[in-house]
Design an enzyme around this catalytic site. Structure first.
Site, short mmCIF file in Angstrom:
data_model
loop_
_atom_site.label_atom_id
_atom_site.label_comp_id
_atom_site.label_asym_id
_atom_site.label_seq_id
_atom_site.Cartn_x
_atom_site.Cartn_y
_atom_site.Cartn_z
N TYR A 57 -0.93 66.34 -37.49
CA TYR A 57 0.45 66.44 -37.00
C TYR A 57 0.60 67.73 -36.21
CZ TYR A 57 3.44 62.70 -38.73
OH TYR A 57 4.07 61.51 -38.88
N GLU A 59 3.92 68.56 -34.18
CA GLU A 59 5.21 68.60 -33.46
C GLU A 59 5.37 69.93 -32.74
OE1 GLU A 59 5.08 66.98 -36.36
OE2 GLU A 59 6.75 65.56 -36.56
N ASP A 206 8.27 56.29 -10.77
CA ASP A 206 7.50 55.67 -11.86
C ASP A 206 6.24 55.09 -11.22
OD1 ASP A 206 6.36 53.92 -13.67
OD2 ASP A 206 8.26 53.08 -14.36
N THR A 232 2.19 55.48 -17.02
CA THR A 232 1.32 55.16 -18.15
C THR A 232 -0.05 55.74 -17.81
OG1 THR A 232 0.87 53.04 -17.12
CG2 THR A 232 2.48 53.05 -18.91
N LYS A 235 -3.53 52.16 -16.94
CA LYS A 235 -3.63 51.10 -15.91
C LYS A 235 -4.69 51.53 -14.89
CE LYS A 235 1.02 49.29 -16.64
NZ LYS A 235 2.02 50.23 -17.19
N ARG A 241 -4.22 54.17 -24.02
CA ARG A 241 -2.84 53.69 -23.90
C ARG A 241 -1.89 54.82 -24.18
NH1 ARG A 241 -2.73 48.17 -23.60
NH2 ARG A 241 -0.58 47.60 -23.19
#
Ligand code: DSN
Length: 432
Positions: A57, A59, A206, A232, A235, A241
């Site tokens: 973790y 954050e 985008d 993203t 692609k 991903r």
């Protein structure tokens, strides 16, 4: 059974799941992946993504975390950030978005202040090639922001920048969104920048579909013109991903705060590591060649469809994507995509601009060349693939014809192994 990536640990714990993964592996290997938003991550990307980094973790951001033990996580995230900035020439990069949709939501949150009265976004409509998160009525983006849309020209199906300017003057948006999930032509980001400046709007690009082309110099970059760029990472960029936001220095703090703590909790450090690898791969001359070849292949595929009698939207392609009207080959989009799948040619049904049919069974089929180009296929193969597509859609009721095409597709795919499958070809009989 041979498998290039035998999931041995999974098999020992969960043989049912391992068997399904092995079948999916074989399916991916022997199918011509024509979905333009899909690709193959390299073994190095896959390996980094599947490491112990998933256990941590963190954050916050490098040097400003809420948990201890970040000695190696901080430099990993900094590697990814530095590589993203260098690759795209951006002032700032946030590598934490879980994927493209959260990245877009965070971008709007960064660009439109909570107390601002103007919450209007202006984007390309979904049915003409936009994305759900560009303010479509079923997306929460239309609940939190006031969505307006522009379209493409009714005759040419190209973006009409004069019409977009008129629409922007009328709507007076806070944010203009450019970028698409189904637009086969180059986007003039400089023109969008000028329109945004004229109407006093921020510009968000985008580039989820074309990020790899931008990185490889095969499509103009929005970075000099946009306040915020989202994408993203899996692609055309060929990473794991995930999502990525680039921005000007001025937007940096707002972007970071919008992603964490605004939208997300702990970053997926394993994915960020996979992205760092992908960004290093994308900075190589080989990737530049890949991006250029992807576009050449797309043009060749469009030409092959035209030669086969298909109506190709806009008459061709400047990027990685081709949209054709399946009704010109005697099928609906869904019928065409299903027939293609039976023939080993994987695609998706899609609306064509101003489609008279419903989105559940539209007129078009969307295809693209990122994945096949990753396998080393070139223009001559695209001519063959285009013929197979036309034959499969026209012959959708002819099981023998679909089987004939499928066996030829499998032979071709076996000759051009995908990245990530260097260990060998999966057992073909798994698909029988
Ligand atoms: N799923 C992506 C695509 O296929 O274009 C968009 O989110």
């Amino acid at each position: 059974m041979t498998s290039p990536n035998p999931p041995a640990y999974v098999a020992s714990v969960d043989p049912d799941l391992a068997a399904l993964i092995a079948k999916e592996e074989a399916r991916q290997f022997y199918t011509a992946k024509l979905i333009p938003s899909e690709n193959y991550a390299s073994n190095a990307v896959m390996e980094a993504t599947g490491t112990v980094l998933t256990n941590k973790y963190s954050e916050g951001y490098p040097r400003k975390r809420y948990y201890e033990g970040q000695q190696f996580i901080d430099p990993i995230e900094e590697l990814a950030i530095g590589r993203a900035k260098a690759l795209f020439g951006a002032d700032h990069a946030n590598v934490q978005p879980y994927s493209g949709s959260p990245a877009n939501l965070a971008a709007y949150a960064a660009l439109i202040k909570k107390k601002s009265e103007n919450k209007r976004i202006l984007a390309l409509s979904l049915s003409e090639g936009g994305h759900l998160t560009h303010g479509h009525k079923v997306s929460v983006t239309s609940r939190f922001f006031e969505a307006h849309h522009y379209s493409v020209d009714r005759d040419t199906h190209l973006l009409d920048y004069d019409a977009i300017r008129e629409r922007a003057l009328e709507v007076q948006p806070a944010v203009i969104v450019c970028g698409a999930t189904c637009y086969p032509r180059s986007i003039d980001f400089a023109r969008f920048g000028a329109i945004a400046q004229e109407v006093g709007a921020k510009l968000m690009a985008d580039i989820a579909h074309i990020a790899g082309l931008v990185a490889g110099g095969a499509h103009p970059s929005p970075v000099p013109y946009a306040d915020v760029v989202t994408t993203t990472t899996h692609k055309t960029l060929r990473g794991p991903r995930g999502g990525l936001i680039l921005s000007t220095a001025k937007m940096a703090r707002s972007v970071d705060r919008a992603v964490f703590p605004g939208m997300q909790g702990g970053p997926h450090n394993n994915v960020i590591a996979g992205l760092a690898v992908a960004l290093a791969e994308a900075a190589t001359p080989a990737f530049r060649d890949y991006a250029q070849q992807t576009v050449r292949n797309s043009r060749a595929l469009a030409d092959a469809l035209l030669a086969g009698g298909a109506r190709v939207i806009t008459g061709g392609s400047d990027n990685h994507l081709v949209l054709f009207d399946a009704t010109s080959l005697g099928a609906t989009g869904k019928e065409g995509a299903v027939a293609m799948d039976l023939a080993g040619l994987e695609a998706n049904a899609n609306t064509v601009p101003f489609d008279p049919r419903s989105p559940m069974d539209p007129s078009g089929v969307r295809i693209g060349t990122p994945a096949l180009t990753s396998r080393g296929l070139s223009e001559a193969h695209m001519t063959l693939v285009g013929q197979w597509i036309c034959d499969a859609v026209r012959g959708r009721d002819d099981a023998a014809e679909l089987r004939r095409i499928r066996e030829q597709v499998r032979d071709l795919m076996a000759a051009y192994p995908a990245p990530g499958f260097e260990g060998g070809a999966p057992d073909r009989t798994l698909l029988d």
